[in-house]
Motif scaffolding. Structure first.
Motif, PDB file in Angstrom:
ATOM      1  N   GLU A 100       0.817  -1.216   0.000  1.00  0.00           N
ATOM      2  CA  GLU A 100       0.000   0.000   0.000  1.00  0.00           C
ATOM      3  C   GLU A 100       0.851   1.266   0.000  1.00  0.00           C
ATOM      4  O   GLU A 100       0.477   2.275  -0.576  1.00  0.00           O
ATOM      5  N   GLY A 101       2.012   1.226   0.619  1.00  0.00           N
ATOM      6  CA  GLY A 101       2.814   2.430   0.744  1.00  0.00           C
ATOM      7  C   GLY A 101       2.274   3.329   1.848  1.00  0.00           C
ATOM      8  O   GLY A 101       1.281   3.016   2.515  1.00  0.00           O
ATOM      9  N   LEU A 102       2.942   4.445   2.052  1.00  0.00           N
ATOM     10  CA  LEU A 102       2.516   5.387   3.089  1.00  0.00           C
ATOM     11  C   LEU A 102       1.520   6.365   2.474  1.00  0.00           C
ATOM     12  O   LEU A 102       1.887   7.279   1.741  1.00  0.00           O
ATOM     13  N   THR A 103       0.268   6.183   2.775  1.00  0.00           N
ATOM     14  CA  THR A 103      -0.818   7.030   2.297  1.00  0.00           C
ATOM     15  C   THR A 103      -1.511   7.648   3.504  1.00  0.00           C
ATOM     16  O   THR A 103      -1.312   7.201   4.641  1.00  0.00           O
ATOM     17  N   VAL A 140       4.942   9.049  11.827  1.00  0.00           N
ATOM     18  CA  VAL A 140       4.715   7.680  11.367  1.00  0.00           C
ATOM     19  C   VAL A 140       5.681   7.399  10.227  1.00  0.00           C
ATOM     20  O   VAL A 140       5.621   8.048   9.183  1.00  0.00           O
ATOM     21  N   ALA A 141       6.583   6.459  10.422  1.00  0.00           N
ATOM     22  CA  ALA A 141       7.571   6.122   9.402  1.00  0.00           C
ATOM     23  C   ALA A 141       6.957   5.221   8.335  1.00  0.00           C
ATOM     24  O   ALA A 141       5.888   4.621   8.538  1.00  0.00           O
ATOM     25  N   ARG A 142       7.654   5.100   7.217  1.00  0.00           N
ATOM     26  CA  ARG A 142       7.136   4.310   6.102  1.00  0.00           C
ATOM     27  C   ARG A 142       7.125   2.816   6.383  1.00  0.00           C
ATOM     28  O   ARG A 142       6.377   2.083   5.743  1.00  0.00           O
ATOM     29  N   SER A 143       7.954   2.357   7.283  1.00  0.00           N
ATOM     30  CA  SER A 143       8.038   0.923   7.536  1.00  0.00           C
ATOM     31  C   SER A 143       8.517   0.692   8.956  1.00  0.00           C
ATOM     32  O   SER A 143       8.699   1.634   9.737  1.00  0.00           O
ATOM     33  N   ASP A 144       8.722  -0.579   9.301  1.00  0.00           N
ATOM     34  CA  ASP A 144       9.348  -0.915  10.576  1.00  0.00           C
ATOM     35  C   ASP A 144      10.525  -1.855  10.348  1.00  0.00           C
ATOM     36  O   ASP A 144      10.903  -2.627  11.223  1.00  0.00           O
ATOM     37  N   THR A 145      11.121  -1.791   9.163  1.00  0.00           N
ATOM     38  CA  THR A 145      12.245  -2.647   8.821  1.00  0.00           C
ATOM     39  C   THR A 145      13.495  -2.215   9.575  1.00  0.00           C
ATOM     40  O   THR A 145      13.535  -1.154  10.217  1.00  0.00           O
ATOM     41  N   ARG A 152      16.142   2.392  -2.817  1.00  0.00           N
ATOM     42  CA  ARG A 152      14.954   1.727  -2.266  1.00  0.00           C
ATOM     43  C   ARG A 152      13.674   2.320  -2.841  1.00  0.00           C
ATOM     44  O   ARG A 152      12.719   1.587  -3.156  1.00  0.00           O
ATOM     45  N   ARG A 153      13.645   3.647  -2.973  1.00  0.00           N
ATOM     46  CA  ARG A 153      12.457   4.272  -3.572  1.00  0.00           C
ATOM     47  C   ARG A 153      12.238   3.768  -4.989  1.00  0.00           C
ATOM     48  O   ARG A 153      11.094   3.493  -5.396  1.00  0.00           O
ATOM     49  N   LEU A 154      13.299   3.668  -5.751  1.00  0.00           N
ATOM     50  CA  LEU A 154      13.180   3.218  -7.140  1.00  0.00           C
ATOM     51  C   LEU A 154      12.780   1.755  -7.215  1.00  0.00           C
ATOM     52  O   LEU A 154      11.975   1.363  -8.065  1.00  0.00           O
ATOM     53  N   GLU A 155      13.302   0.939  -6.312  1.00  0.00           N
ATOM     54  CA  GLU A 155      12.936  -0.481  -6.304  1.00  0.00           C
ATOM     55  C   GLU A 155      11.461  -0.668  -5.956  1.00  0.00           C
ATOM     56  O   GLU A 155      10.817  -1.600  -6.451  1.00  0.00           O
ATOM     57  N   ARG A 156      10.921   0.205  -5.124  1.00  0.00           N
ATOM     58  CA  ARG A 156       9.531   0.063  -4.671  1.00  0.00           C
ATOM     59  C   ARG A 156       8.570   0.976  -5.425  1.00  0.00           C
ATOM     60  O   ARG A 156       7.404   1.105  -5.043  1.00  0.00           O
ATOM     61  N   ALA A 157       9.053   1.605  -6.495  1.00  0.00           N
ATOM     62  CA  ALA A 157       8.218   2.566  -7.233  1.00  0.00           C
ATOM     63  C   ALA A 157       6.956   1.896  -7.758  1.00  0.00           C
ATOM     64  O   ALA A 157       6.985   0.765  -8.253  1.00  0.00           O
ATOM     65  N   TYR A 158       5.850   2.595  -7.654  1.00  0.00           N
ATOM     66  CA  TYR A 158       4.590   2.106  -8.204  1.00  0.00           C
ATOM     67  C   TYR A 158       3.759   3.293  -8.659  1.00  0.00           C
ATOM     68  O   TYR A 158       3.901   4.402  -8.150  1.00  0.00           O
TER      69      TYR A 158
END
Length: 301
Positions: free
Chosen positions: A8-11, A55-60, A148-154
């Motif tokens: 979903e990404g950060l929306t 709120v961060a984009r992930s918890d990785t 990472r942004r480019l790898e997850r681009a949608y």
């Protein structure tokens, strides 16, 4: 990070779910939360609670390192009496919520006087004069997050992602050569007027996620770029340079560093460029980068 959050990404919707969950754990009311900013993080104000929630984009693992670093840096800056905003450590943090990391910060009410570029220059000069912290900070490297942004681009054109990937690959070696030849020190990493807050007569520097050790010119780039890209009047820029004490545009490696900074700004926008004004602005930036048009005006979103 759970798969659904990654997809979903950060929306606004996904960030709000994490906000509500985290606030329940912390014992905070979130029903009147105001979304202040949606970018690398989602920033919410809870004025009634006196709290700002990030709120961060992930918890990785990589995200967790950045979040923990930000909290550590903020506490250190406060201990150094630097004008910073501190975390609200009476709440457990960082919290994991809906596949994201959430932190809690002091809420600074809106100020009648908006901080200016001279304030930014003074704070950067003071920040750059601080002693090295007692804990390790990473070396400035803007490329991992761009990759990472480019790898997850949608939701954006494949040819745009391919162009940005090629541009990053071309710029990375030049960036490392420039950094290797310049003295390094403590830097903010994302120094622009949007990361200033006014509290009475005091101006505070916020957002410590990108703090690193690197060339101090990196912190001066956003204001220099704003002359060409965001119609910053030249007299305002000249005043900024006088307040700080130097002009980054005359320094060795400026063009190479500017290219990297603009690629970072564009890949950042790409994360929210699926529709609306963000998509329109992303198209403008892509066209100017393809044409190597250094004076095409961009728009801050």
């Amino acid at each position: 990070m759970n798969a659904s959050a990654d997809l979903e990404g950060l929306t606004p919707a996904s960030a709000t779910r994490a906000l509500v969950t985290a606030c329940k754990v912390a014992g905070l009311r979130s029903d009147q939360a105001e979304l202040l900013r949606l970018g690398e993080n989602a920033i919410y104000a809870l004025p009634r609670e006196g709290v700002v929630v990030r709120v961060a984009r992930s918890d990785t693992g990589d995200t967790e390192k950045k979040v923990v670093k930000e909290l550590t840096v903020a506490r250190w800056l406060m201990a150094e009496s630097f004008p910073a905003v501190g975390p609200r450590d009476e709440f457990p943090q960082p919290l994991r919520a809906e596949g994201r990391l959430v932190t809690f910060w002091e809420y600074i009410p809106p100020s009648q006087a908006e901080p200016g570029l001279a304030d930014l220059a003074v704070l950067l000069r003071e920040l750059h004069a601080l002693p090295a912290p007692h804990f390790a900070l990473p070396t400035l490297d803007p490329f991992p997050i761009m990759w990472r942004r480019l790898e997850r681009a949608y939701g954006v054109k494949k040819q745009d992602v391919d162009f940005l990937s090629d541009a990053c690959a071309r710029s990375e070696a030049a960036f490392r050569d420039v950094v290797a030849q310049r003295p390094t020190g403590l830097i903010h990493g994302d120094a622009h007027r949007g990361n200033l807050l006014g509290r009475g007569d005091q101006v505070l520097l916020i957002d410590y996620e990108a703090m690193a050790m690197g060339p101090r010119s990196w912190d001066l780039l956003p204001t220099a770029i704003a002359v060409d890209r965001f119609a910053l009047p030249r007299p305002d820029y000249d005043a900024f340079c006088r307040s700080y004490g130097s002009d980054v545009t005359s320094s060795q490696g400026y063009e190479e560093l500017r290219t990297v900074r603009e690629l970072g700004m564009t890949t950042w926008l790409m994360q929210n460029a699926q529709s609306g004004s963000s998509a329109e602005e992303f198209a403008i930036r892509m066209e100017s980068l393809r044409k190597e048009d250094r004076e095409r005006q961009w728009h801050a979103l």
